[in-house]
Design a protein around this motif. Sequence first.
Motif, PDB file in Angstrom:
ATOM      1  N   LYS A   3       0.814  -1.214   0.000  1.00 34.05           N
ATOM      2  CA  LYS A   3       0.000   0.000   0.000  1.00 34.05           C
ATOM      3  C   LYS A   3       0.850   1.269   0.000  1.00 34.05           C
ATOM      4  N   GLU A   4       1.950   1.257   0.744  1.00 32.94           N
ATOM      5  CA  GLU A   4       2.808   2.446   0.819  1.00 32.94           C
ATOM      6  C   GLU A   4       3.420   2.774  -0.549  1.00 32.94           C
ATOM      7  N   THR A   7       0.786   4.144  -2.890  1.00 37.86           N
ATOM      8  CA  THR A   7       0.500   5.544  -2.572  1.00 37.86           C
ATOM      9  C   THR A   7       1.575   6.455  -3.157  1.00 37.86           C
ATOM     10  N   SER A  10       1.055   6.623  -6.921  1.00 37.34           N
ATOM     11  CA  SER A  10      -0.097   7.481  -7.233  1.00 37.34           C
ATOM     12  C   SER A  10       0.273   8.952  -7.124  1.00 37.34           C
ATOM     13  N   HIS A  11       1.106   9.274  -6.144  1.00 38.17           N
ATOM     14  CA  HIS A  11       1.552  10.659  -5.967  1.00 38.17           C
ATOM     15  C   HIS A  11       2.416  11.098  -7.138  1.00 38.17           C
TER      16      HIS A  11
END
Length: 199
Positions: A3-4, A7, A10-11
Motif C-alpha cells: 500500500k505504501e 501511494t 499514485s503521488h
Amino acid sequence: MDKEKFTQLSHIISRIEEGTTGQIRDNGLEGFSGRKIISSLSALTDFFCRNGSVYLEVGVYRGFTLLSNAHKNTHTQCYGIDNFSLFDENGKNFAIIEEHKKRLGISNAHVIDRDFEEALDSLETYIGKKKVGVFFIDGPHDYRSQLISLLKIVPYLAEECIIIVDDSNYAHVRQANNDFLKTHPDFALLAEAYTPAHI
C-alpha cells in the motif's frame, strides 16, 4: 505492490499530470514526445529501477526519450529497440544518437538495432538476467504490433514494474491494451491520459 508503494506511485502520477514533476532542461535532443512523457519516464524509472532492473523502450527515433531518461537516471541501464525502418530516410538516426551520447557523456544508454519482435524474442541476449522495471511502447502502433509488444515482454518484467503506452489516442492501440488486460489479470490499468487531438 504494498500500500505504501502504491501511494507513492499514485503521488508521482498525480504530479506528472499536474505538470509539477520539475523541468527537464533542454539538452539539445529532439523527438516527437512531449515534456510530460519525458517527465513521466524519468520519475517512473527512478521509482521502479532502484533495485537494479532496467528501462526498456520500443521505438527510439533519434533518442529523445531514451537519452533524456538515461541522462537523468544514471543509476539505471536504459535500452531502446529500433531498426530505424521509419522516420530515417537518410539513415542517420543511429549516428545522431551516438553523437548525443558522446556529447552528453551518457554511458548507460544502449540501442538494440533490430526489429522489435526479434529483439523481444531474444531480449536476454542484451539485458542478461536483469528484469525490466519500466517498459515504454512507442514503436509501430498497429493493433498487432501493440499487442505483440505487450505479450512478448511479460517473461522479462520485474515483479514490480510499469508499462507506459504512447499514442493511445488511437482506438486500435486502446483495443490492444484492453485485450491484453483481459487476458492477463495480473496486470491492471493504473492511469490514462489523452491529448485533445493526435497528429
